[in-house]
Design an enzyme around this catalytic site. Structure first.
Site, PDB file in Angstrom:
ATOM      1  N   SER A 194      -9.510  -1.181   7.316  1.00 21.48           N
ATOM      2  CA  SER A 194      -8.976  -1.014   5.962  1.00 21.48           C
ATOM      3  C   SER A 194      -8.311  -2.231   5.350  1.00 21.48           C
ATOM      4  CB  SER A 194      -7.995   0.168   5.930  1.00 21.48           C
ATOM      5  OG  SER A 194      -8.700   1.368   6.148  1.00 21.48           O
TER       6      SER A 194
ATOM      7  N   SER B 129      -9.280   1.215   3.188  1.00 25.46           N
ATOM      8  CA  SER B 129      -8.488   2.063   2.310  1.00 25.46           C
ATOM      9  C   SER B 129      -7.399   1.312   1.561  1.00 25.46           C
ATOM     10  CB  SER B 129      -7.855   3.196   3.130  1.00 25.46           C
ATOM     11  OG  SER B 129      -6.960   2.680   4.099  1.00 25.46           O
TER      12      SER B 129
ATOM     13  N   LYS C 293       0.838  -1.189   0.000  1.00 27.98           N
ATOM     14  CA  LYS C 293       0.000   0.000   0.000  1.00 27.98           C
ATOM     15  C   LYS C 293       0.879   1.247   0.000  1.00 27.98           C
ATOM     16  CE  LYS C 293      -3.757   1.848   2.968  1.00 27.98           C
ATOM     17  NZ  LYS C 293      -4.567   1.484   4.161  1.00 27.98           N
TER      18      LYS C 293
END
Length: 425
Positions: free
Chosen positions: A136, A112, A35
């Site tokens: 997330s 996310s 990420k």
């Protein structure tokens, strides 16, 4: 920035393993992506927002977890798209595009850590790294039909990871099967080879399953059948988690009036738990990034802009109560589960929402989602989202939780349950 099929990767590069021939390489031959919240030396950590990327320099070192994986023999292929400033569970990014949900293309991938989940679900990598503050990793894992783990808070290093809210931030990971999930866990949890420990019981949170949009009984039945085949029917217990938490977390009373009135489709104590979590999250986000937001005034997407600017209004009022809630909840759930108990809840209250849904239309869903997600979030417990296949052409999942520090027990149990779960739906 580069994109790839499915739109999961925001930046492609290759980091080769950095292990020597004499070292153990348990992840040899596996690929992963990270990420865009993890520092990688020589690359800008974009935090999901182009204005952030423009105002920050390239990292001078690489995040501890990324280095650990490279030393274990894995190869990193790049960084993945994420929701702006990690402040959403939808997975839509107006600047870089929304990664394509590989099992439900007309639905959001979840955020996310959206790109990291999609990269695994679309078989671009063997596993990936994400972060989970409010959900997330767990949410996109559920939406994309893969495994996702939020480890016990503080167990996996967050060094070199842009903070969102430190009281809840965790480094988690995704995989398509529990064996790779467990392999990565052995490396990141730094767990020695130990004998498997069977759980003492599986507690079904009946009230939480009633939050599901539909077919909650079928989900419970699938899980119960699997546990009975593995361990026997005596292992199954049922509890109203909401009532238990309300009776054993006294500091939560401060937040019990912040719910949705007498609406019976919600669980009052979990609404209060979610309110406490979001209050502390907003306060810590402001402490971390308020000055940058106020100075730069970044362009932010719908929904996220409102949450970010609302966070900048946060004060330290009731923050001490939030920390009391965290401590009391951990103690209460530890007493409920004991050393080797497992709690079963839905990961999310229903299938992934459709792309480009109005923010207002998702409010009820978000409220229920954060009610469920706050249990592990506030307690710091370990949670794994387990895919159960497809129902009505949409992915469904269930989650298992264990007490803080019992991550390895859970990874063992998930692997065992996976073998009997397959094919039941």
């Amino acid at each position: 920035m580069e994109t790839c099929e499915y739109g999961a990767l925001i930046e492609k590069f290759t980091l080769q393993p950095i292990c020597s021939s004499s070292e153990q390489v348990p992840l040899n031959g596996l690929t992963f992506a990270v990420k865009d919240i993890f520092d990688v030396e020589g690359h800008i950590t974009g935090f999901g927002n182009p204005d952030w990327a423009k105002t920050h320099s390239a990292a001078t070192s690489t995040a501890t977890t990324v280095l650990t994986l490279l030393k274990a023999g894995a190869t990193c292929i790049g960084k993945t798209v994420m929701d702006e400033m990690a402040y959403s569970i939808n997975g839509e990014n107006v600047h870089y595009g929304t990664p394509l949900n590989p099992v439900s293309p007309d639905r959001v991938p979840g955020g996310s850590s959206s790109g990291s989940a999609v990269a695994v679900g679309a078989k671009l990598v063997d596993f990936s790294l994400g972060t989970d503050t409010g959900g997330s990793v767990r949410v996109p894992a559920s939406y994309c039909g893969i495994y996702g783990i939020r480890p016990s808070h503080g167990v996996v290093s967050t060094a070199g990871v842009t903070p969102m809210a430190q009281s809840f931030d965790t480094v988690g990971w995704f995989a398509r099967d529990p064996l790779i999930l467990k392999q990565v866990g052995r490396v990141l949890l730094q767990s020695p080879q130990v004998n498997s420990v069977h759980p003492t019981n599986i507690i079904i949170a009946e009230d939480c399953f009633k939050l599901l949009d539909s077919k909650s009984n079928q989900l419970i039945e699938v899980l119960v059948n699997s546990v009975e085949k593995l361990y026997g029917s005596h292992m199954i217990k049922y509890v109203s988690v909401g009532d238990y938490i309300e009776g054993n977390v006294p500091s939560l009373k401060k937040f019990m009036t912040l719910g949705t009135g007498n609406d019976e489709s919600y669980i009052p104590s979990l609404l209060a738990l979610s309110a406490a979590m979001r209050l502390l999250q907003r306060y810590e986000f402001k402490e971390n990034h308020g000055e940058w937001v106020s100075t730069v005034k970044p362009s932010l997407g719908p929904g996220i802009a409102e949450r970010v600017w609302e966070a900048l209004k946060a004060t330290d009022e009731n923050i001490d109560v939030c920390h009391s809630v965290k401590a009391e909840l951990r103690a209460a759930l530890t007493a409920l589960l004991g050393d080797s108990g497992i709690l079963a809840i839905p990961t999310v209250p229903g299938p992934p929402p459709k792309l480009r849904s109005e923010t207002s239309a998702l409010e009820g869903f978000r409220v229920k989602a954060f009610s469920l997600l706050s249990i592990a979030g506030v307690s710091g417990f370990c949670q794994v989202s387990i895919p159960l296949g497809m129902q009505d052409n949409l992915p469904i999942s269930v989650s298992l939780l264990v007490k803080h520090g019992s991550d390895w027990l859970l990874l063992d149990a998930v692997e065992a349950i996976h073998k009997v779960l397959k094919g039941q739906i």
